[in-house]
Design an enzyme around this catalytic site. Structure first.
Site, mmCIF file in Angstrom:
data_model
loop_
_atom_site.group_PDB
_atom_site.id
_atom_site.type_symbol
_atom_site.label_atom_id
_atom_site.label_comp_id
_atom_site.label_asym_id
_atom_site.label_seq_id
_atom_site.Cartn_x
_atom_site.Cartn_y
_atom_site.Cartn_z
ATOM 1 N N LYS A 22 0.816 -1.217 0.000
ATOM 2 C CA LYS A 22 0.000 0.000 0.000
ATOM 3 C C LYS A 22 0.850 1.267 0.000
ATOM 4 C CE LYS A 22 -2.186 0.665 3.779
ATOM 5 N NZ LYS A 22 -1.079 1.527 4.316
ATOM 6 N N THR A 23 1.846 1.320 0.869
ATOM 7 C CA THR A 23 2.654 2.535 0.941
ATOM 8 C C THR A 23 3.446 2.746 -0.343
ATOM 9 O OG1 THR A 23 2.782 2.398 3.361
ATOM 10 C CG2 THR A 23 4.449 3.732 2.258
ATOM 11 N N LYS A 44 0.732 9.482 7.458
ATOM 12 C CA LYS A 44 0.529 8.086 7.843
ATOM 13 C C LYS A 44 0.522 8.090 9.363
ATOM 14 C CE LYS A 44 2.270 3.376 7.298
ATOM 15 N NZ LYS A 44 1.111 2.815 6.577
ATOM 16 N N ASP A 59 8.111 3.198 6.215
ATOM 17 C CA ASP A 59 7.005 3.735 5.422
ATOM 18 C C ASP A 59 6.990 5.259 5.463
ATOM 19 O OD1 ASP A 59 6.231 1.207 4.733
ATOM 20 O OD2 ASP A 59 4.502 1.128 6.080
ATOM 21 N N GLY A 125 -3.320 4.551 5.584
ATOM 22 C CA GLY A 125 -3.717 3.797 6.767
ATOM 23 C C GLY A 125 -2.628 2.834 7.214
ATOM 24 N N VAL A 126 -2.991 1.891 8.057
ATOM 25 C CA VAL A 126 -2.036 0.885 8.528
ATOM 26 C C VAL A 126 -2.707 -0.475 8.454
ATOM 27 C CG1 VAL A 126 -2.717 1.155 10.942
ATOM 28 C CG2 VAL A 126 -0.456 0.246 10.413
#
Length: 215
Positions: A22-23, A44, A59, A125-126
């Site tokens: 995602k990152t 983030k 990240d 997000g995470v």
């Protein structure tokens, strides 16, 4: 005549789970939007698996590099105020450090960033959409308060179809605005990127495939 710029907006970037890339997608989108002339901001709020000795490759470091911002303790704090060493769900990672996550403070942090954005804000997000933040709330609860349009990122790994469709079902049942689903190629997967995109695309649209960066 100059092209009309889109309305100032904020987008939430979420995923089906951890380590899908995602990152990497967020950083790629930041670079693309900057090339188009947009002023891009990104945050983030929560980072897991964070090693201060390797902060530049974290990240947060990846996002700072994509934004073209200097790497410093101040810039790290500004983008990612909640950082935890353990690569575990945030609630557990915080507990291992004798800490807890104030979910309301996370929401407020995001809302402040939204109000201060210059043009486009991306919120990274995470982990997955329903990763726990405390004993009762998940990141989906934060997303439901913010009510931002979102992009769901997944991989082409075996099992991605059921994971992705389950995630989308959870989002649609809560009337969340899913702008797109991005499938990033999972290295070494038995499933090809095209097959994953095609299968998921039978149930939702738009779905875009993103080849994994080669060294």
């Amino acid at each position: 005549m100059a092209a009309r710029r889109p309305d100032v907006t904020a987008i939430f970037m979420t995923a089906t789970g951890s380590d899908v890339g995602k990152t990497y997608v967020v950083a790629s989108l930041i670079r693309y939007l900057r090339q188009l002339g947009h002023a891009v901001d990104a945050i983030k709020p929560i980072v897991i698996g964070y090693d201060p000795a390797q902060a530049a490759t974290s990240d947060t470091g990846t996002l700072l590099a994509a934004l073209g911002l200097p790497f410093s303790p101040e810039s790290i704090d500004r983008i990612s105020p909640w950082r935890f060493r353990a690569a575990l769900p945030p609630d557990l990672a915080a507990r291992y450090e004798g800490r807890s996550i104030d979910v309301d403070a996370v929401v407020s942090f995001c809302q402040d960033a939204i109000s201060r954005r210059r043009d486009i804000l991306l919120i990274d997000g995470v982990d997955g959409i329903m990763v726990p933040l405390d004993e009762h709330r998940t990141f989906l609860d934060v997303m439901m308060v913010l009510r931002l349009p979102l992009i769901l990122v997944t991989g082409s790994y075996l099992g991605t179809i059921t994971h992705t469709l389950t995630a989308l079902d959870s989002l649609f049942r809560r009337d969340m605005n899913v702008l797109a689903t991005i499938v990033i190629e999972t290295p070494g997967s038995a499933m090809t990127l095209d097959d994953a995109v095609g299968a998921i695309g039978r149930f939702t649209e738009p779905v875009m495939g993103l080849p994994h960066a080669r060294a």
